[in-house]
Scaffold this motif. Structure first.
Motif, PDB file in Angstrom:
ATOM      1  N   GLU A  83       0.926  -1.264  -0.089  1.00 17.89           N
ATOM      2  CA  GLU A  83       0.023  -0.198   0.061  1.00 17.89           C
ATOM      3  C   GLU A  83       1.121   1.342   0.116  1.00 17.89           C
ATOM      4  OE1 GLU A  83      -4.012  -0.741   2.122  1.00 17.89           O
ATOM      5  OE2 GLU A  83      -2.371  -0.991   3.708  1.00 17.89           O
ATOM      6  N   PHE A  84       0.328   2.246  -0.531  1.00 17.11           N
ATOM      7  CA  PHE A  84       1.318   3.451  -0.895  1.00 17.11           C
ATOM      8  C   PHE A  84       0.445   4.527  -1.182  1.00 17.11           C
ATOM      9  CE2 PHE A  84       2.165   0.686  -4.492  1.00 17.11           C
ATOM     10  CZ  PHE A  84       1.560   1.260  -5.491  1.00 17.11           C
ATOM     11  N   THR A  85       0.959   5.816  -0.941  1.00 14.05           N
ATOM     12  CA  THR A  85       0.206   7.188  -1.281  1.00 14.05           C
ATOM     13  C   THR A  85       0.661   7.428  -2.882  1.00 14.05           C
ATOM     14  OG1 THR A  85       1.796   8.589  -0.657  1.00 14.05           O
ATOM     15  CG2 THR A  85       0.245   7.881   1.003  1.00 14.05           C
ATOM     16  N   ASP A  86      -0.085   8.231  -3.380  1.00 19.55           N
ATOM     17  CA  ASP A  86       0.139   8.850  -4.692  1.00 19.55           C
ATOM     18  C   ASP A  86       1.343   9.491  -4.517  1.00 19.55           C
ATOM     19  OD1 ASP A  86      -0.523   9.744  -7.368  1.00 19.55           O
ATOM     20  OD2 ASP A  86      -0.968  11.630  -6.575  1.00 19.55           O
ATOM     21  N   GLU A  87       1.730  10.332  -3.569  1.00 21.04           N
ATOM     22  CA  GLU A  87       3.060  10.896  -3.446  1.00 21.04           C
ATOM     23  C   GLU A  87       4.147   9.672  -3.520  1.00 21.04           C
ATOM     24  OE1 GLU A  87       3.757  14.176  -3.005  1.00 21.04           O
ATOM     25  OE2 GLU A  87       1.749  14.960  -3.213  1.00 21.04           O
ATOM     26  N   GLU A  88       4.040   8.880  -2.606  1.00 16.68           N
ATOM     27  CA  GLU A  88       5.124   7.635  -2.742  1.00 16.68           C
ATOM     28  C   GLU A  88       5.430   7.174  -4.019  1.00 16.68           C
ATOM     29  OE1 GLU A  88       4.702   6.471   1.938  1.00 16.68           O
ATOM     30  OE2 GLU A  88       3.307   5.640   0.590  1.00 16.68           O
ATOM     31  N   LEU A  89       4.202   6.743  -4.861  1.00 18.28           N
ATOM     32  CA  LEU A  89       4.194   6.394  -6.047  1.00 18.28           C
ATOM     33  C   LEU A  89       5.280   7.155  -6.719  1.00 18.28           C
ATOM     34  CD1 LEU A  89       3.452   4.245  -8.173  1.00 18.28           C
ATOM     35  CD2 LEU A  89       1.324   5.966  -8.660  1.00 18.28           C
ATOM     36  N   HIS A  90       4.756   8.187  -6.895  1.00 19.63           N
ATOM     37  CA  HIS A  90       5.537   9.246  -7.839  1.00 19.63           C
ATOM     38  C   HIS A  90       6.974   9.502  -7.596  1.00 19.63           C
ATOM     39  CE1 HIS A  90       1.434  10.268  -9.234  1.00 19.63           C
ATOM     40  NE2 HIS A  90       1.949  10.648 -10.364  1.00 19.63           N
ATOM     41  N   ALA A  91       7.160   9.274  -6.048  1.00 19.06           N
ATOM     42  CA  ALA A  91       8.755   9.645  -5.747  1.00 19.06           C
ATOM     43  C   ALA A  91       9.122   8.353  -6.272  1.00 19.06           C
ATOM     44  CB  ALA A  91       8.576   9.610  -4.338  1.00 19.06           C
ATOM     45  N   ALA A  92       8.659   7.024  -6.185  1.00 21.42           N
ATOM     46  CA  ALA A  92       9.302   5.990  -6.740  1.00 21.42           C
ATOM     47  C   ALA A  92       9.377   5.560  -8.209  1.00 21.42           C
ATOM     48  CB  ALA A  92       8.645   4.642  -6.037  1.00 21.42           C
ATOM     49  N   CYS A  93       8.720   6.367  -8.786  1.00 20.41           N
ATOM     50  CA  CYS A  93       8.591   6.361 -10.220  1.00 20.41           C
ATOM     51  C   CYS A  93       9.140   7.652 -11.002  1.00 20.41           C
ATOM     52  CB  CYS A  93       7.410   5.937 -10.885  1.00 20.41           C
ATOM     53  SG  CYS A  93       6.680   4.251 -10.252  1.00 20.41           S
ATOM     54  N   GLY A  94       9.618   8.606 -10.346  1.00 18.07           N
ATOM     55  CA  GLY A  94       9.890   9.812 -10.992  1.00 18.07           C
ATOM     56  C   GLY A  94      11.492   9.708 -11.357  1.00 18.07           C
ATOM     57  N   SER A  95      11.653  10.759 -12.200  1.00 18.23           N
ATOM     58  CA  SER A  95      13.064  10.725 -12.966  1.00 18.23           C
ATOM     59  C   SER A  95      14.097  10.970 -11.965  1.00 18.23           C
ATOM     60  CB  SER A  95      13.115  11.683 -13.773  1.00 18.23           C
ATOM     61  OG  SER A  95      12.906  12.837 -13.481  1.00 18.23           O
ATOM     62  N   SER A  96      15.292  10.509 -11.895  1.00 14.26           N
ATOM     63  CA  SER A  96      16.484  10.527 -11.313  1.00 14.26           C
ATOM     64  C   SER A  96      17.562  10.423 -12.180  1.00 14.26           C
ATOM     65  CB  SER A  96      16.653   9.585  -9.990  1.00 14.26           C
ATOM     66  OG  SER A  96      16.788   8.233 -10.800  1.00 14.26           O
ATOM     67  N   ILE A  97      18.730  11.366 -11.492  1.00 16.78           N
ATOM     68  CA  ILE A  97      19.965  11.472 -12.091  1.00 16.78           C
ATOM     69  C   ILE A  97      21.128  10.368 -11.470  1.00 16.78           C
ATOM     70  CG2 ILE A  97      21.756  13.083 -12.622  1.00 16.78           C
ATOM     71  CD1 ILE A  97      19.653  15.259 -12.580  1.00 16.78           C
ATOM     72  N   ARG A  98      21.717   9.720 -12.314  1.00 14.39           N
ATOM     73  CA  ARG A  98      22.943   8.807 -11.762  1.00 14.39           C
ATOM     74  C   ARG A  98      24.218   9.346 -12.157  1.00 14.39           C
ATOM     75  NH1 ARG A  98      24.108   3.033 -11.066  1.00 14.39           N
ATOM     76  NH2 ARG A  98      25.933   2.508 -11.956  1.00 14.39           N
ATOM     77  N   VAL A  99      25.145   9.394 -10.969  1.00 11.48           N
ATOM     78  CA  VAL A  99      26.308   9.910 -11.362  1.00 11.48           C
ATOM     79  C   VAL A  99      27.483   9.120 -10.642  1.00 11.48           C
ATOM     80  CG1 VAL A  99      26.175  11.743  -9.534  1.00 11.48           C
ATOM     81  CG2 VAL A  99      27.757  11.952 -11.267  1.00 11.48           C
ATOM     82  N   ARG A 100      28.738   8.922 -11.328  1.00 11.50           N
ATOM     83  CA  ARG A 100      29.839   8.339 -10.858  1.00 11.50           C
ATOM     84  C   ARG A 100      30.954   8.940 -11.074  1.00 11.50           C
ATOM     85  NH1 ARG A 100      31.979   3.485 -12.573  1.00 11.50           N
ATOM     86  NH2 ARG A 100      31.184   3.757 -14.880  1.00 11.50           N
ATOM     87  N   THR A 101      31.743   9.259  -9.965  1.00 11.45           N
ATOM     88  CA  THR A 101      33.186   9.829 -10.402  1.00 11.45           C
ATOM     89  C   THR A 101      34.213   9.228  -9.596  1.00 11.45           C
ATOM     90  OG1 THR A 101      32.871  11.073  -8.018  1.00 11.45           O
ATOM     91  CG2 THR A 101      31.725  12.015 -10.026  1.00 11.45           C
ATOM     92  N   THR A 102      35.469   9.554  -9.597  1.00 21.29           N
ATOM     93  CA  THR A 102      36.534   9.026  -9.168  1.00 21.29           C
ATOM     94  C   THR A 102      36.837   9.196  -7.732  1.00 21.29           C
ATOM     95  OG1 THR A 102      37.821  10.931  -9.653  1.00 21.29           O
ATOM     96  CG2 THR A 102      37.998   9.096 -11.374  1.00 21.29           C
ATOM     97  N   ASP A 103      35.675  10.352  -7.147  1.00 20.65           N
ATOM     98  CA  ASP A 103      35.957  10.504  -5.849  1.00 20.65           C
ATOM     99  C   ASP A 103      34.374  10.582  -5.256  1.00 20.65           C
ATOM    100  OD1 ASP A 103      36.475  11.192  -3.247  1.00 20.65           O
ATOM    101  OD2 ASP A 103      37.710  13.070  -3.528  1.00 20.65           O
ATOM    102  N   PRO A 104      33.632   9.422  -5.075  1.00 20.45           N
ATOM    103  CA  PRO A 104      32.461   9.581  -4.514  1.00 20.45           C
ATOM    104  C   PRO A 104      31.886  10.058  -3.414  1.00 20.45           C
ATOM    105  CG  PRO A 104      33.208   7.305  -4.449  1.00 20.45           C
ATOM    106  CD  PRO A 104      34.230   7.981  -5.133  1.00 20.45           C
TER     107      PRO A 104
END
Length: 345
Positions: free
Chosen positions: A229-250
């Protein structure tokens, strides 16, 4: 307040378990989308809530009083019933489950009037006229229901469920047989009932597109069991766009991003990649998978992240945008909770 609360609710037909220890909580004011594949157990659950089927085990509480309980909880429920706390609960429910229960040789108005009189509605003519207009049958006149289209019958079923002004509305696949215009009108009517009259609505459906337009909370059922069970807010947080970044010094990169972009959320993955989100609504995604442009939501954009890393002389190994399809998310939940060989009702 939970107007509907199921705890380990179970329904067996012989050896077959149609609903299996299901937990569900529908809060006052919710438009709750009950999502599952055909045969997942949605209709059986709603029949138990409506009093049309008796649970085999578990407890079911309506408006704080329980009409059913398993052996362990029977004493408490009997006490509640003897005190009369559940006596009015069934009259506070309106239900449209599977096929509308209409009398084919009578008009829509006559069907509604008979139920209004049976329930002792004050000013029944006024309520019948109001409900006919609400569901778009104001022009149906004396035409018999047997001449109605399937969509018109569904609308009449909704009107029948609303006779007596219930506090909670149970709708099982209410959009079946409706054309797009009628479906849109029904959605608007449901939102209006919820917002203007405070009616709590439980909608069972496998048509995600329609549920996404109206629901404030969701429950996913698979194999007769509640998966999540989840709210509409939680659904959109789970499915929203995100940015993935990797660097030499995380470690240094994470500290910089948290300092420069404090409104974002951060998660470090096992490969030391940093996944950057925009919080609950900031990462909202529209149905079908395309996420809302982060620049309009307050979430950081790829350009924001790139600028921070460039200014700090970070060596970037990866910088990409991740998007998750909402429909895929629901399917994943349903598949994860399904039982092999299960075929519910």
């Amino acid at each position: 307040m939970n107007v509907i609360e199921c705890r380990a609710l179970t329904k067996r037909y012989g050896r077959f378990v149609a609903v299996d220890a299901l937990d569900m909580r529908v809060r006052a004011g919710d438009i709750y989308g009950f999502v599952g594949k055909n045969g997942a157990g949605k209709s059986t659950t709603m029949k138990m809530i409506a009093g049309l089927a008796t649970p085999s085990a578990g407890t079911l509480t309506l408006f704080g009083a329980g009409p059913y309980a398993d052996a362990a909880g029977r004493g408490a429920v009997d006490a509640a019933l003897s005190a009369g706390s559940f006596s009015d609960a069934p009259s506070r429910l309106g239900a449209l489950i599977e096929e509308p229960g209409v009398l084919m040789n009578f008009s829509a108005a006559e069907n509604l009037m008979m139920k209004a009189l049976a329930l002792g509605v004050i000013h029944p003519k006024d309520q019948v006229a109001e409900l006919l207009e609400l569901v778009g049958l104001g022009e149906a006149g004396p035409r018999k229901v047997k001449k109605f289209s399937q969509g018109m019958k569904q609308r009449l079923g909704l009107a029948l469920a609303l006779v007596g002004s219930p506090d909670v509305l149970l709708l099982d696949e209410p959009f079946n047989g409706m054309d797009p215009e009628t479906t849109r009108d029904l959605r608007r009517a449901l939102v209006s009932l919820n917002r203007e009259r405070g009616v709590t609505i439980l909608i069972s459906s496998h048509v995600l597109d329609q549920l996404m337009r109206v629901c404030t909370r969701f429950g996913v059922i698979a194999g007769g069991r509640m998966v999540r069970e989840f709210t509409d807010e939680e659904l959109h947080a789970a499915c929203g766009s995100s940015i993935r970044v990797r660097t030499t010094d995380p470690a240094r990169t994470l500290a910089l991003l948290e300092e420069r972009l404090p409104r974002a959320t951060y998660r470090v993955e096992p490969d030391q990649a940093i996944v950057i989100g925009g919080g609950a609504r900031a990462a909202a995604a529209s149905f079908g998978g395309s996420a809302v442009d982060a620049s309009h939501s307050g979430a950081p954009t790829v350009e924001d992240v790139s600028r921070v890393l460039h200014d700090a002389d970070q060596v970037v190994l990866e910088l990409s945008v991740l998007e998750r399809d909402i429909e895929d998310y629901f399917v994943e939940l349903m598949d994860a909770g399904a039982r092999p060989g299960y075929g519910g009702r």
